[in-house]
Design an enzyme around this catalytic site. Structure first.
Site, short mmCIF file in Angstrom:
data_model
loop_
_atom_site.label_atom_id
_atom_site.label_comp_id
_atom_site.label_asym_id
_atom_site.label_seq_id
_atom_site.Cartn_x
_atom_site.Cartn_y
_atom_site.Cartn_z
N ALA A 148 0.83 -1.22 0.00
CA ALA A 148 0.00 0.00 0.00
C ALA A 148 0.86 1.27 0.00
CB ALA A 148 -0.92 -0.02 1.22
N PRO A 149 0.28 2.39 -0.45
CA PRO A 149 0.99 3.68 -0.48
C PRO A 149 0.73 4.48 0.80
CG PRO A 149 -1.09 3.94 -1.58
CD PRO A 149 -1.07 2.52 -1.03
N TRP A 150 1.36 5.66 0.91
CA TRP A 150 1.28 6.41 2.16
C TRP A 150 0.12 7.38 2.22
CZ3 TRP A 150 1.59 11.15 0.15
CH2 TRP A 150 2.49 11.41 -0.90
N LYS A 174 1.38 -5.08 3.50
CA LYS A 174 2.50 -4.22 3.89
C LYS A 174 2.14 -2.76 3.60
CE LYS A 174 6.10 -2.40 1.84
NZ LYS A 174 6.23 -1.13 2.55
N PRO A 175 1.88 -1.97 4.64
CA PRO A 175 1.64 -0.54 4.41
C PRO A 175 2.95 0.17 4.05
CG PRO A 175 1.66 -1.03 6.77
CD PRO A 175 1.80 -2.35 6.06
N GLU A 177 6.14 2.61 4.40
CA GLU A 177 7.03 2.79 5.56
C GLU A 177 6.79 4.10 6.29
OE1 GLU A 177 7.64 2.10 2.43
OE2 GLU A 177 9.59 2.83 1.73
N THR A 230 7.28 2.21 -9.48
CA THR A 230 7.26 1.05 -8.59
C THR A 230 6.44 -0.07 -9.23
OG1 THR A 230 7.25 2.61 -6.75
CG2 THR A 230 6.84 0.32 -6.19
N GLU A 248 -2.61 -0.37 -9.08
CA GLU A 248 -3.30 0.93 -9.08
C GLU A 248 -2.21 1.97 -8.92
OE1 GLU A 248 -6.44 1.49 -9.46
OE2 GLU A 248 -7.45 -0.38 -8.94
N CYS A 282 -4.32 10.16 -6.05
CA CYS A 282 -4.08 9.76 -7.44
C CYS A 282 -5.17 10.25 -8.38
CB CYS A 282 -3.93 8.26 -7.51
SG CYS A 282 -5.28 7.43 -6.68
N GLU A 380 3.05 13.74 -12.62
CA GLU A 380 2.29 13.76 -11.38
C GLU A 380 3.06 14.55 -10.32
OE1 GLU A 380 1.90 9.95 -9.31
OE2 GLU A 380 -0.20 10.39 -9.01
P1 NAD Z 1 5.59 4.10 -3.83
O1 NAD Z 1 5.48 3.42 -5.13
O2 NAD Z 1 6.84 4.80 -3.49
O3 NAD Z 1 5.32 3.09 -2.63
C1 NAD Z 1 4.16 2.29 -2.61
C2 NAD Z 1 4.45 1.04 -1.83
O4 NAD Z 1 5.37 0.23 -2.58
C3 NAD Z 1 5.10 1.27 -0.47
O5 NAD Z 1 4.54 0.36 0.47
C4 NAD Z 1 6.56 0.93 -0.72
O6 NAD Z 1 7.24 0.48 0.43
C5 NAD Z 1 6.44 -0.19 -1.74
N1 NAD Z 1 7.61 -0.38 -2.58
C6 NAD Z 1 8.49 0.54 -3.03
N2 NAD Z 1 9.43 -0.04 -3.80
C7 NAD Z 1 9.15 -1.36 -3.85
C8 NAD Z 1 9.76 -2.49 -4.48
N3 NAD Z 1 10.86 -2.37 -5.22
N4 NAD Z 1 9.18 -3.70 -4.32
C9 NAD Z 1 8.05 -3.84 -3.57
N5 NAD Z 1 7.45 -2.83 -2.94
C10 NAD Z 1 7.98 -1.59 -3.07
O7 NAD Z 1 4.32 5.06 -3.80
P2 NAD Z 1 3.96 6.12 -2.68
O8 NAD Z 1 4.92 7.24 -2.87
O9 NAD Z 1 3.80 5.47 -1.35
O10 NAD Z 1 2.48 6.55 -3.10
C11 NAD Z 1 2.23 7.55 -3.99
C12 NAD Z 1 1.86 6.96 -5.34
O11 NAD Z 1 0.73 6.08 -5.22
C13 NAD Z 1 1.43 8.02 -6.30
O12 NAD Z 1 2.03 7.83 -7.55
C14 NAD Z 1 -0.08 7.83 -6.40
O13 NAD Z 1 -0.64 8.30 -7.58
C15 NAD Z 1 -0.21 6.38 -6.22
N6 NAD Z 1 -1.58 6.05 -5.76
C16 NAD Z 1 -2.42 5.43 -6.63
C17 NAD Z 1 -3.72 5.13 -6.24
C18 NAD Z 1 -4.66 4.45 -7.19
O14 NAD Z 1 -5.70 4.00 -6.77
N7 NAD Z 1 -4.32 4.35 -8.45
C19 NAD Z 1 -4.15 5.43 -4.95
C20 NAD Z 1 -3.26 6.07 -4.09
C21 NAD Z 1 -1.96 6.36 -4.52
#
Ligand code: NAD
Length: 477
Positions: A148-150, A174-175, A177, A230, A248, A282, A380
């Site tokens: 999940a994202p933050w 996994k939420p 960090e 990611t 997503e 998003c 974005e």
């Molecule tokens: P991120 O991609 O940095 O992190 C998301 C998750 O992926 C975190 O839990 C992180 O620890 C994990 N992660 C990072 N690298 C990884 C790897 N190599 N292998 C496995 N897991 C890994 O994203 P973020 O910065 O937390 O969130 C913001 C992004 O999420 C934005 O781009 C936003 O648009 C997107 N988002 C999309 C939606 C949707 O429904 N489409 C909803 C909310 C957020």
């Protein structure tokens, strides 16, 4: 915050195996907010093994009973709504009113999946060739690794575990960090509601914890909500073990304002849809296209409306805008705005700067006159920043709206039904709103086109994504 956090693994609340902890920062003040267990590959392995052991039993549990467990989880969230809203508000930097408003929606999501678990449909059994009866089963996929994202930690946790558990999968969640607190608390609240191993919640960095989930041979499917880069990496890494992938990803939602739009409605909507959760959404309404005939009035009305957003104490129910989640995110947003200013053809009609107090604050910002090819229009930003671009004819607006890599959500403001329906058909986005922007419902899918990913959240389509169709054929003569 005195709460101590633990992982949920195999039905027990436990510290990280290596007994390390990570500090969680309050984005509004930069002070320490909590300590959480800091996971490693060993925790992933322990959680996945538990989920794999639990799979057969949970998959064989009648939908009625899976549904009952999800309903109990919804009830428990309801009973802890204020506590969860308060943790979410402080961890993400959300105004308390926004954090509170998310809770009834995510409870509704869970209740929807509790119902949908009992209504899975498909083709009727029948003799599709002579002498044989065919029937369809929809099987759960197996162990799902949910990452999940933050930005909406609790809501994303629910969007992931709801359909996965309803369909009979077991889950390791996994939420992110930066914001693991509500997901870890959800794990505690759910600990006695499911058989051991059905739901596991661990936290830690993307690498190594997320990456270990993606690589684990006993994980059958990975679901990520996160950044597009990611998503690409995870899809590539998941290919090594041919996992199903549900993505997503990012968005860059256009808002088309035709010359027959109700401009007061546009301004009222953008004030919320462009800035809710500090634009870290998003589907945020961030890329406004206004017909030349209404451009000046829209910009003139938007600037004071956006400037009037109330920032400050997150616990005050009137506060509308919080800080960004981290200093990295604030630098990223500032970088986009500074580079846009350097191009000289844009005007910052309000905002544009970081706040001057502690915390990761950034002023709500309107950038007028941005051009289609500008970085700030194409990429974005994920902050409280909207651009307004002038268009001359309606075809050009639709072409520009589609001319980005993303395809998550879009909106159209018009009082002409032909305009509305034509745009709804031609816009390449997973959600198109007409005279609205942001509202979602549990019954309808949320998902993307293009680099916004594939797979749906919410709705029966999500339930479908977390199952595999199986054909069973019986010789009858
Ligand atoms: P991120 O991609 O940095 O992190 C998301 C998750 O992926 C975190 O839990 C992180 O620890 C994990 N992660 C990072 N690298 C990884 C790897 N190599 N292998 C496995 N897991 C890994 O994203 P973020 O910065 O937390 O969130 C913001 C992004 O999420 C934005 O781009 C936003 O648009 C997107 N988002 C999309 C939606 C949707 O429904 N489409 C909803 C909310 C957020």
């Amino acid at each position: 915050m005195t709460q101590s956090y633990r992982f949920l693994i195999d039905g027990s609340l436990v510290p990280a195996l290596e007994e390390r902890t990570a500090k969680i920062v309050d984005p509004a003040t930069e002070s320490a907010l909590a300590e959480v267990p800091h996971g490693s590959e060993r925790d992933v392995d322990r959680a996945v093994e538990a989920a794999a052991r639990a799979f057969e039993g949970w998959a064989a549990t009648p939908p009625r009973d899976r549904s009952a467990a999800l309903l109990k989880l919804a009830e428990r969230i309801e009973a802890h709504a204020e506590e969860l809203a308060s943790i979410e508000s402080r961890n993400v930097g959300k105004p308390i009113s926004l954090a509170r408003s998310e809770i009834p929606f995510l409870i509704d999501n869970l209740r929807f999946f509790a119902g949908a678990a009992r209504c899975v449909d498909g083709r009727a059994a029948g003799e599709y060739t002579q002498g044989f009866t065919s029937m369809l089963r929809r099987e759960p996929v197996g162990v799902v690794g949910s990452i999940a994202p933050w930005n909406y930690p609790l809501m994303m946790a629910v969007w992931k575990i709801g359909p996965a558990l309803a369909a009979g999968n077991t889950v390791v969640l996994k939420p992110a960090e930066q914001t693991p607190l509500t997901a870890l608390r959800l794990g505690e609240l759910a600990a006695d509601l499911f058989p051991p191993g059905v739901l596991n919640v661990i936290s830690g960095d993307g690498i190594p914890v997320g990456a270990a989930l993606v690589a684990h041979p006993k994980v059958a499917m990975v679901s990520l909500t996160g950044d597009t880069e990611t998503g690409k990496l995870i899809a590539k890494n998941a290919a090594a073990t041919l996992k199903r992938v549900h993505l997503e990803l990012g968005g860059k939602a256009p808002v088309l304002v035709f010359d027959d739009a109700d401009l007061d409605l546009v301004v009222r909507t953008l004030r919320v849809a462009g800035f809710a959760n500090s634009g870290q959404d998003c589907t945020a309404a961030c890329r406004i296209y206004a017909r030349a005939t209404v451009f000046d009035r829209l910009v003139r009305d938007l600037a004071p409306a956006v400037a009037s957003l109330k920032t400050g104490d997150l616990e005050n129910a009137d506060t509308e805008l919080g800080p960004l989640v981290s200093s990295e995110q604030r630098s990223r947003v500032q970088g986009f705005v500074d580079r846009a200013v350097k191009s000289r053809h844009v005007e910052i009609v309000t905002g544009g700067h970081a706040g001057d107090k502690r915390g990761f604050w950034f002023e709500p910002t309107v950038v007028a006159g941005a051009r289609q090819e500008d970085e700030i229009v194409q990429r974005e930003v994920f902050g409280p920043v909207i651009t307004v671009t002038r268009f001359d004819d309606d075809d050009q607006a639709i072409r520009w709206a589609n001319d980005v890599n993303y395809g998550l959500a879009a909106s159209v403001f018009t009082t002409n039904v032909q305009h509305a329906m034509d745009a709804a058909r031609r816009l390449r986005f997973g959600t198109v709103w007409i005279n609205e922007h942001l509202t979602l419902v549990s019954e309808m899918p949320h998902g993307g086109f293009k680099h916004s990913g594939y797979g749906s959240d919410m709705s029966v389509y999500a339930l479908g994504d977390y199952t595999v169709p199986k054909h069973v054929m019986v010789r009858i003569s």
